[in-house]
Enzyme design. Structure first.
Site, mmCIF file in Angstrom:
data_model
loop_
_atom_site.group_PDB
_atom_site.id
_atom_site.type_symbol
_atom_site.label_atom_id
_atom_site.label_comp_id
_atom_site.label_asym_id
_atom_site.label_seq_id
_atom_site.Cartn_x
_atom_site.Cartn_y
_atom_site.Cartn_z
ATOM 1 N N LYS A 113 -13.040 -39.158 3.711
ATOM 2 C CA LYS A 113 -12.806 -40.603 3.633
ATOM 3 C C LYS A 113 -14.110 -41.388 3.466
ATOM 4 C CE LYS A 113 -8.277 -40.584 5.765
ATOM 5 N NZ LYS A 113 -8.068 -39.146 6.060
HETATM 6 C C1 LIG Z 1 -6.938 -38.315 5.556
HETATM 7 C C2 LIG Z 1 -7.174 -36.859 5.453
HETATM 8 C C3 LIG Z 1 -6.379 -36.024 4.618
HETATM 9 C C4 LIG Z 1 -5.204 -36.537 3.837
HETATM 10 O O1 LIG Z 1 -5.595 -37.328 2.715
HETATM 11 P P1 LIG Z 1 -4.537 -38.306 2.007
HETATM 12 O O2 LIG Z 1 -5.322 -39.051 0.992
HETATM 13 O O3 LIG Z 1 -4.021 -39.195 3.107
HETATM 14 O O4 LIG Z 1 -3.472 -37.456 1.420
HETATM 15 C C5 LIG Z 1 -6.712 -34.677 4.533
HETATM 16 N N1 LIG Z 1 -7.745 -34.149 5.253
HETATM 17 C C6 LIG Z 1 -8.518 -34.916 6.059
HETATM 18 C C7 LIG Z 1 -9.617 -34.281 6.820
HETATM 19 C C8 LIG Z 1 -8.272 -36.292 6.194
HETATM 20 O O5 LIG Z 1 -9.047 -37.033 7.004
#
Ligand SMILES: *Cc1c(COP(=O)(O)O)cnc(C)c1O
Length: 497
Positions: A113
């Site tokens: 993120k």
């Molecule tokens: C948020 C997250 C996901 C999922 O991603 P999306 O875009 O919500 O599908 C997968 N792995 C980690 C470590 C995350 O923080």
């Protein structure tokens, strides 16, 4: 092609520019903003391989953020992708055995993120200036763990913006909690809410729709915005790393010009994999988009049957950032596979909110051929962590392990030998308990901070700066509040009344 603008997936309201879509976050009718067409890139690996990450980011993002000037966009990119990342490749690819892992966790908070949340604040600040808005922006975010700290880092000390993060008192890992409560910034505030993530999310949504609160804040010069993954300012920056991954394999001689690759994406809210779909639609040679879920496998069922059904038990798993039953970004995919038909999307979303389910027609289902879906149980997630460490002395986190497990099943089922990139979305240091117990049962019950040191030793990785000494940092935020007091907490933070 006409100028690219943004419309709601549900068809109501006016079309807006990129900067307006970034400021608003969500369309007035409750739909999500989508571009009126997906721009094409005249891609060829040989010419593109000379670009570094920032140059590539500019090429991709400038296609979507059409009302930003070159100078504005490059300025945002420069501020985002600097030494906050511990490698100047930003998103390196690691080959383990015969498999390729796209490491998206080299940012300050050790999860993917960071890639989007390190640029969103700069995009937002630029957008506000472009639109001549002279209000202070207040970001309110509910988090189940990873978004909170990534947003705090991204928005830290950005003037003109304040951010409050709400996390559930129960549910987040110790590392995740400390990352937030020890966060030090002059415009940031962290609050624990009594209850679970749903309670936190619901309380925050209520503030967003509280007209009285909105006008009260407005009078004092504040305006709400959102940092969650439905903002196109988070989605588009993620398209870039699919191009980067492809070029990485090309430069290493693993693939030839024009050769297709598969990608495997551990999925929750469907943002990350949707960015992959955009990359493919723009012209990047991607064959299959493999959607990997954990035990909350609502997406696996949807992609395989055409029926989305959230009426089922919710499980708390060892890949908590994917524990989700309503994947908001799926609405954008529905829009595109319905032939950009907002009436259809609207009726499916109405069915989801009233009955908790919907089914798509054959036409739409046929357009899901780009996707393959599978899931991994908690045990299967642990097994692949065990295997990778035993065979290669490499540790992967639980979310990446879900993707890896689904990929191994895909390989076995289909015998498809297409070169495949697995998205590694978090560092194993973020989930030391599950990772270390999978590597060796002797770590069961050992304290998390000891496990972090041990992981560093056995894997021969340095402890990432983001969590080094996290257990001895001063606790800055210790506000715990009841759901019903959340409005007062916001007003107090802003020193209103
Ligand atoms: C948020 C997250 C996901 C999922 O991603 P999306 O875009 O919500 O599908 C997968 N792995 C980690 C470590 C995350 O923080």
């Amino acid at each position: 092609m006409d100028n690219l603008i943004y419309k709601s997936t549900r068809g109501q309201g006016e079309a807006v520019s990129a900067s307006q879509a970034i400021i608003r976050g969500i369309a007035e009718d409750g739909g999500l903003f989508v571009p009126n067409y997906i721009p094409k890139i005249d891609f060829n690996a040989k010419d593109f391989s000379k670009f570094d990450y920032k140059e590539l980011a500019y090429i991709v993002m400038s296609k979507f953020f059409t009302d930003f000037t070159e100078e504005e966009l490059k300025n945002c990119i420069d501020k985002a992708y600097d030494d906050k990342f511990d490698t100047n490749e930003i998103v390196p690819v690691k080959k383990i055995g015969n498999d390729f892992f796209l490491e998206l966790h080299h940012g300050p908070t050790l999860a993917f993120k960071d890639v989007a949340l390190s640029i969103l604040p700069h995009l937002l600040k630029t957008a506000v200036k472009k639109q001549g808005i002279n209000k202070e922006i207040l970001i309110l975010t509910a988090t189940s763990g990873d978004t909170g700290k990534a947003a705090l880092e991204g928005f830290n000390n950005i003037d003109g913006i304040k951010i409050i993060v709400f996390y559930p008192e129960v549910g987040v890992s110790i590392v995740q909690q400390l990352q937030m409560t020890t966060h030090n910034g002059n415009n940031t505030f962290v609050v624990a809410i009594k209850g679970n993530f749903d309670d936190a999310q619901k309380a925050v949504k209520e503030i967003f729709t509280d007209e009285k609160m909105r006008s009260q804040l407005n009078e004092k010069g504040f305006m709400f915005s959102s940092a969650n993954s439905i903002n196109i300012g988070r989605l588009i920056p993620q398209v870039v790393y699919y191009f980067s991954a492809y070029l990485n394999l090309y430069k290493k001689g693993e693939i030839a010009e024009g050769e297709k690759i598969n990608v495997v994406v551990p999925t929750g809210n469907f943002g990350d994999i949707l960015a992959g779909y955009f990359a493919k639609s723009m012209g990047l040679p991607i064959d299959k988009l493999i959607c990997a879920s954990n035990k909350n496998k609502v997406l696996t069922d949807f992609i395989n049957t055409g029926r989305y059904d959230r009426n089922r038990d919710f499980y708390v798993t060892n890949s908590p950032s994917m524990d989700i039953l309503v994947s908001s970004n799926l609405e954008r995919l529905l829009y595109f596979v319905s032939g950009e038909n907002p009436e259809k999307v609207k009726s499916l979303m109405e069915s989801l909110s009233t009955k908790g389910e919907y089914s798509i027609d054959e036409d739409m289902k046929n357009k899901l051929q780009d996707f393959y879906a599978g899931y991994a149980s908690e045990e299967e997630t642990c097994y692949v962590i065990t295997d990778l460490y035993r065979d290669y002395k490499e540790a992967i986190d639980t979310h990446t392990a879900v993707a890896y497990s689904v990929y191994k099943k895909y390989e076995e089922d289909t015998k498809d030998a297409t070169k495949t990139v697995i998205l590694s979305t978090a560092s194993p240091f973020k989930f030391p308990k599950s990772v270390m117990s999978s590597i060796d049962k002797k770590y069961d019950g050992v304290n998390e901070f000891e496990l972090i040191k041990e992981l560093s030793k056995i894997g021969n990785y340095p402890i990432p700066a983001g969590i080094k000494d996290i257990d001895t940092r001063p606790q800055i935020h210790n506000t715990v509040c009841d759901k019903k007091d959340i409005k007062n907490v916001v007003l107090n933070f802003l020193k209103i009344k």
